[in-house]
Design a protein around this motif. Sequence first.
Motif, short mmCIF file in Angstrom:
data_model
loop_
_atom_site.label_atom_id
_atom_site.label_comp_id
_atom_site.label_asym_id
_atom_site.label_seq_id
_atom_site.Cartn_x
_atom_site.Cartn_y
_atom_site.Cartn_z
N VAL A 208 0.53 -1.25 0.11
CA VAL A 208 0.26 0.06 0.30
C VAL A 208 0.84 1.36 0.06
O VAL A 208 -0.25 2.19 -0.11
N LEU B 66 0.78 3.83 -2.85
CA LEU B 66 -0.86 4.28 -2.68
C LEU B 66 -0.43 6.16 -2.30
O LEU B 66 -1.47 6.95 -2.72
N ARG C 181 -6.29 12.03 -6.29
CA ARG C 181 -7.51 10.85 -6.28
C ARG C 181 -8.48 11.78 -6.28
O ARG C 181 -9.24 13.34 -5.52
N ARG D 278 -4.85 -6.28 -11.26
CA ARG D 278 -4.64 -5.46 -9.99
C ARG D 278 -5.21 -4.45 -9.15
O ARG D 278 -5.33 -4.35 -7.38
N LEU D 279 -6.66 -3.94 -9.28
CA LEU D 279 -7.80 -3.34 -8.39
C LEU D 279 -7.97 -4.48 -7.96
O LEU D 279 -8.19 -4.13 -6.11
N MET E 69 -5.94 -5.78 -4.83
CA MET E 69 -5.62 -4.48 -3.61
C MET E 69 -7.04 -4.06 -3.06
O MET E 69 -6.70 -3.38 -2.03
N SER F 216 -7.77 -6.59 -0.50
CA SER F 216 -5.79 -6.76 0.82
C SER F 216 -6.25 -6.31 2.02
O SER F 216 -6.30 -7.16 3.15
N ARG G 48 -8.73 2.06 -0.81
CA ARG G 48 -7.53 1.78 -1.80
C ARG G 48 -7.40 1.16 -3.26
O ARG G 48 -6.69 1.57 -4.02
N PHE G 49 -8.90 0.77 -3.44
CA PHE G 49 -8.83 0.79 -4.69
C PHE G 49 -8.96 1.89 -5.19
O PHE G 49 -8.45 2.07 -6.39
N GLU H 294 -5.44 3.42 -6.29
CA GLU H 294 -4.21 2.08 -7.52
C GLU H 294 -5.11 2.72 -8.83
O GLU H 294 -4.24 2.94 -9.59
N ASN I 70 -3.32 5.77 -10.07
CA ASN I 70 -2.04 5.32 -10.04
C ASN I 70 -2.12 4.69 -11.81
O ASN I 70 -1.44 4.68 -11.84
N LEU I 71 -3.47 3.94 -11.36
CA LEU I 71 -2.96 3.39 -13.14
C LEU I 71 -4.08 4.09 -14.65
O LEU I 71 -4.27 3.80 -14.89
#
Length: 773
Positions: free
Chosen positions: A516, A519, A526, A545-546, A549, A552, A682-683, A686, A689-690
Amino acid sequence: MKARINALSDASRQIQLTYRPTFFRLDNPSDRSALDGLLASGDVVFAHDEIHGQLRELIKMKSPAVKIKETDYADLINSHLGGKDIDSYGVWVYYPWSRRLVHMLDKQEFIQVRSNRNQYKITKKEQDELATKIIGIIGLSVGQSVALTLAMERGFGELRLTDFDTLELSNLNRIRSGVHNLGIPKVVITAREIAEIDPFLHVICYFDGLTEENMDDFFTGNGKIDLLVDECDSLDIKIISRFKARDLGIPVLMDTSDRGMLDVERFDLEPDRPLLHGTIDNVDPKTIRGLSTEDKIPVMLQMLGIENISLRAKASMLEVEQTINTWPQLASSVVLGGALGADVCRRILLDQFHESGRYYIDLDELISDKKQTDEKVHTKHNPFAPLWKEDMKSLSAGVKLETLPDDIIPDNETIKQLVSAASAAPSTGNDQPWKWFYKNGVLYLFHDEFRSFSFGDFQKTASFISLGAAYENLSIHALNLGLEPYYALFPDSSTEKVVAAIRFRALQPKRETDLVKPLDSAIFRRHTNRLLAPKSSVGEDLLSRLKVMAESIPGVQLKYFTDEADLRSLAMIIGACDKIRLLNPEGHYDFVHREMRWTNEEAERTRDGIDIQTLGLGHSLMAAMGVIRSEKVINAVKELGGGNALGMLAMRTVSTASALCLISLPGYSLKNFFEGGRSMERFWLEATNLNLAIHPLISPLYLFSRILHGNGEGLEEANIRELSMLRERFNKITGSGNNDAEVFLAKIAIAEEPVLKAHRLALEDILVFDGEI
């Protein structure tokens, strides 16, 4: 019989475009011969010879002060005829579309008699002046009323009519015509009726409507028009015709057939005047050409101004292409518009009126009950008081925590950094329901219910999602500062406002920490991305990947939906829930007064809520939002049993989705909503970032909670039944259970990053240190 009917229909079609009568003056041998041939052909079915009555009127009109005896009229008429045969006097006029032959006075005497009752409201000199004027009318659903009124007053010498449409049965609620004219071009119907009122008026029809090809001829062919009346539905033609009128210095009139509003633009006196009073400076005619009726409405709202439209018209606009085909118009309004238009046309052409502007003859206001009943306006009492510093100190004192030997006490500057990161978390309607209190190395997270109290925060679930997301931001940022936060959660008391007590210790290497920590770079980037971009696919590797995350967080399940049929069904469910929410008095109140910020100034001042500019709407749809904003409009829509349009934005939003996703945990509890908020964040980080766009679509989740866990609290019985059916469909698509904590339903897409993002409250408004009290 069928063959006979077909033959008659064929004969009718042959004269379908004919709108000019034929004149026969019998002192002309060729005309007499032609009339004899017409009579012999059998084409004349009806003959009307009332020339004697017209001559009586003419005689009386010439000597208004003389009381003529009934026995004197015969000699006076014979004297006027001067020995001429009465059958040959005047002119015979044949109307081929009705197969009628009418005997009437010839032009000058006809005009004298027909316009006699205009005196002295219109003087002889003014009548002669009007006879030199050319008027152009675009659009004949409303324009027909203006045209016929002008014709009755003889307010022009030449009239140019444009409309590409034919008469339909639904037009007969406002167009004066008969069922025998169905399928006939509107220009022909209008021109024929004018010819039947006054065959000497000159009318020219443009059967293709106003186009770029015929525009020059319409405006300037065989003489420039003196005034333009615009009643067309084509928005691009409205704009293009005004550009042309302004270039040529031609005044423009437009009646809206709503609230008696007449629009006047004096381009003849103001050559630099903005079109439509500056309301369409940002509208390109090319981009609005060919819009559907539904898509025209926001542009029309922008042109006319939301505040200027009647309540029923606003409500009806939300029903276009939902429960009605197009916007409604009434004959009473159209006829009133014909009177207003003709009156102002006359005064402009006679140099008696010189202003531009919008003018109202609103019958609902002018003729209304003296004693008006007060309309109930929904208000909402917030039962909670703001959470003050003293409250937090007092409440935190009651929290008993065991001191651990490896706890670290961060300094105040570090706490500021952590809370700043926490406050960047998302919240329902951007209500930011958190307050923070730092004392003796413990950071207390409080739920400020004064800020979160809303229709959407049922049983505090939305708030605990937001609070969980805020904690997650704080935790991720702390990890990157070398701190490991841990917390005690207190979610189960219905009255306790302390949500969590957070302490810190030295960071120990862990697999989850490595997962994490990256992130952190996305926390302040965001955002909610509502921009509509072309639909594109997101690779399975990114979705995977999502999922890793989000899941997790122990117990979380993330599901994706990419099947087109599933997406359409989910879009319909979301749209239906949006409609229920907006038609609900509390839901609508929250949307207008708690959630939305309608101006930049309001958004800057409050630092919370959703700035309307961040919705990514064009100017026209922004205008449409003003309709939804009105409680009176929403109530009217509800009374009409409509409102389907309120869910259409969800349909548009989902139509460009690469996927929808649902985050949930088994077990409906505030703890799970808090943990779900951590997973959601978290989702989302991520996804940031993507470079993926995330747009929450959560109205089904908090409405379903009301029927599953609150016995339909705050909902009408019809809403409960509808939501129960929607829930069954939702469960079938998503595989959800009715006791799950459903945290996040959102759209995943690829879109540009929006320029404007949501505001945040100042740090000093949400964070208090013990020593400051």
